[in-house]
Design a protein around this motif. Structure first.
Motif, short mmCIF file in Angstrom:
data_model
loop_
_atom_site.label_atom_id
_atom_site.label_comp_id
_atom_site.label_asym_id
_atom_site.label_seq_id
_atom_site.Cartn_x
_atom_site.Cartn_y
_atom_site.Cartn_z
N VAL A 1 128.34 50.69 75.73
CA VAL A 1 127.39 49.73 76.31
C VAL A 1 128.14 48.69 77.14
N ASP A 2 129.27 48.21 76.62
CA ASP A 2 130.06 47.23 77.38
C ASP A 2 130.54 47.82 78.70
N LEU A 3 130.95 49.09 78.66
CA LEU A 3 131.38 49.75 79.90
C LEU A 3 130.24 49.80 80.90
N LEU A 4 129.06 50.20 80.45
CA LEU A 4 127.92 50.33 81.34
C LEU A 4 127.42 48.99 81.85
N ARG A 5 127.71 47.91 81.12
CA ARG A 5 127.27 46.57 81.55
C ARG A 5 128.28 45.90 82.48
N ASP A 6 129.44 46.52 82.66
CA ASP A 6 130.49 45.93 83.48
C ASP A 6 130.19 46.18 84.96
N PRO A 7 129.87 45.14 85.74
CA PRO A 7 129.53 45.37 87.16
C PRO A 7 130.69 45.94 87.97
N LYS A 8 131.92 45.63 87.57
CA LYS A 8 133.06 46.16 88.32
C LYS A 8 133.14 47.68 88.25
N VAL A 9 132.74 48.25 87.12
CA VAL A 9 132.74 49.71 86.98
C VAL A 9 131.80 50.33 88.00
N TRP A 10 130.63 49.73 88.17
CA TRP A 10 129.65 50.28 89.11
C TRP A 10 130.08 50.07 90.56
N VAL A 11 130.71 48.94 90.83
CA VAL A 11 131.18 48.71 92.20
C VAL A 11 132.33 49.66 92.53
N LEU A 12 133.22 49.89 91.56
CA LEU A 12 134.30 50.86 91.77
C LEU A 12 133.72 52.27 91.96
N SER A 13 132.65 52.57 91.26
CA SER A 13 131.99 53.87 91.45
C SER A 13 131.47 54.00 92.88
N LEU A 14 130.91 52.91 93.39
CA LEU A 14 130.42 52.93 94.77
C LEU A 14 131.57 53.15 95.75
N ALA A 15 132.69 52.46 95.51
CA ALA A 15 133.84 52.63 96.40
C ALA A 15 134.33 54.08 96.39
N TYR A 16 134.35 54.69 95.22
CA TYR A 16 134.80 56.08 95.14
C TYR A 16 133.79 57.02 95.78
N LEU A 17 132.49 56.72 95.64
CA LEU A 17 131.47 57.51 96.31
C LEU A 17 131.69 57.53 97.82
N LEU A 18 132.03 56.37 98.37
CA LEU A 18 132.29 56.28 99.81
C LEU A 18 133.49 57.13 100.21
N LEU A 19 134.54 57.10 99.36
CA LEU A 19 135.74 57.90 99.64
C LEU A 19 135.41 59.39 99.66
N VAL A 20 134.70 59.83 98.63
CA VAL A 20 134.40 61.26 98.50
C VAL A 20 133.48 61.72 99.63
N ALA A 21 132.50 60.89 99.95
CA ALA A 21 131.58 61.24 101.04
C ALA A 21 132.35 61.43 102.34
N GLY A 22 133.26 60.50 102.64
CA GLY A 22 134.04 60.62 103.86
C GLY A 22 134.97 61.82 103.85
#
Length: 438
Positions: free
Chosen positions: A239-260
């Motif tokens: 739950v703490d992991l899922l509540r951490d906004p940095k985890v979700w923002v890092l996920s977004l950054a990686y999504l952008l990398l993979v998409a490119g």
């Protein structure tokens, strides 16, 4: 707390690396070949199956849907049953599906097998990245992740000439098309490597009979020092992991990398053909040139990142390099020499980003949430791979050229760099530079 390394540590890590890295590297080469060979197969499949570009783009993207659904369960299972059983299961299953691709006759069959390929391969990359954290502290982690991820570059380097040679040389043999031989030949090594992983790897350092008790104790000390770092996130539960906004923002950054990355990787053969190159083998040869540049760049950049214990600006440098290469591609307007130079620069930047990113992520996540965190970020990020081939295909079709999709990919990399620079701050603990290796 930063532990000072000694010459004995260098010898210990050299022993570890020779024991585990060659097999992992070769396995990643095979995994990436089975993932991207559809980009080369489509050049010949279009003549026999009459699939449209949209069908291939959707099939390329569906792979990542399976990846998304099964990545976290696979990493959780790895922690429970160990890497040997996990890699055996993954590689036997994905190799079987990769070979069955030779039997595809309809879009539905194509979609189903691409989904299953993603589902079965899902745990491989995040599982190996997690496995490397069992052996290497942060001061060595980026370069070891880079060596593992060289497998993707090596696969891209040989994919063109190998795929072109198979499709051209074996076409018609035994009554099969060249693209059918391509899937069979490149899918076969995976189950064999799965068996080798079962017999050759160990699940944890404590299980390594080839390490002395002194070396095991020293390795535990170096790794424990990392887990005591104040820079770690405070995750006491999922739950703490899922509540951490940095985890979700890092996920977004990686999504952008993979998409490119997958927009470029998937369309590279078609791009080269649009530059006036028609022979399949020559397309493959030209596609291998950017990978040769990337292999050198990924090692040097990640080694520099480890040596300086700095991730943000090294990541940004890679993103800016990729964006610069795409700008050259746009300016070149199909001129072969300049376009190849732009593609080389693009791939140099793209290659350096994933190992630096996952090193940064592993330094942020605590031990308790490392397995789920790596899988979560990786699975969300791979949505980009599911979407980008179809989006860029639609852009290319609507505009009549590739410039608009190139602008889109440039924006993805620049936005990812902005996210990392804005969200991640260098903690004081990482500003201490480790002793230079002897």
């Amino acid at each position: 707390m930063t532990q000072t390394e000694s010459p004995n540590d260098n010898r210990m890590y050299l022993k570890i690396s020779w024991r585990i890295m060659p097999l992992l590297l070769v396995a990643y080469v095979v995994a990436f070949l089975d993932r991207i060979n559809v980009g080369y197969a489509q050049l010949q499949m279009k003549q026999t199956l009459e699939f449209s570009d949209a069908v291939y783009a959707l099939g390329a993207g569906i792979f990542f849907i399976g990846y998304l659904l099964f990545e976290i369960p696979s990493n959780l299972m790895l922690e429970r049953i160990g890497v040997r059983r996990t890699l055996l299961r993954i590689m036997v299953c994905w190799g079987t599906v990769a070979m069955l691709m030779m039997l595809v006759q309809s879009p539905t069959q194509f979609y189903v097998l691409r989904f299953l390929l993603g589902a079965f391969e899902a745990g491989f990359t995040p599982g190996v990245l997690l496995y490397l954290t069992y052996w290497y502290p942060p001061a060595r982690r980026a370069r070891m992740m880079a060596i593992f991820m060289l497998g993707a570059i090596a696969a891209s380097l040989i994919a063109g000439p190998l795929s072109g040679a198979i499709m051209k040389g074996l076409n018609g043999l035994n009554g099969w098309h060249g693209w059918q031989w391509l899937f069979l030949v490149q899918g076969l090594p995976a189950p064999i490597l799965g068996l080798l992983a079962w017999f050759c790897l160990v699940d944890r350092p404590d299980h390594a009979a080839w390490l002395s008790e002194q070396e095991k104790a020293r390795l535990r000390l170096l790794l424990d020092a990392e887990h005591q770092s104040a820079a770690k996130a405070d995750h006491g539960s999922l739950v703490d992991l899922l509540r951490d906004p940095k985890v979700w923002v890092l996920s977004l950054a990686y999504l952008l990398l993979v998409a490119g990355a997958y927009a470029i990787i998937f369309w590279t053969p078609t791009l080269i053909r649009s530059w006036g190159v028609s022979d399949l083998f020559h397309i493959g040869l030209y596609a291998s040139l950017p990978q040769m540049c990337a292999m050198l760049g990924i090692v040097l950049i990640c080694r520099s990142s480890d040596r300086n214990r700095e991730r943000r600006w090294h990541f940004t440098a890679g993103a800016l390099t990729a964006a610069s290469g795409l700008a050259v591609l746009i300016i070149a307007q199909g001129q072969l020499g300049l376009s190849l130079a732009g593609l080389c620069l693009t791939m140099l930047g793209i290659a350096a980003l994933p190992p630096i990113f996952f090193t940064l992520l592993s330094e942020y996540l605590p031990k308790a949430s490392l397995a789920v965190g790596i899988a979560l970020v990786s699975s969300i990020g791979n949505i980009g791979g599911a979407v980008s081939p179809s989006v860029t295909s639609a852009l290319n079709t609507a505009s009549g050229d590739t410039a608009h999709s190139m602008y889109l990919v440039m924006g993805l990399y620049l936005l990812a760099a902005m996210i990392i620079l804005t969200v991640i701050r260098p903690p004081a603990a990482t500003l201490q530079r480790p002793v230079t290796e002897r």
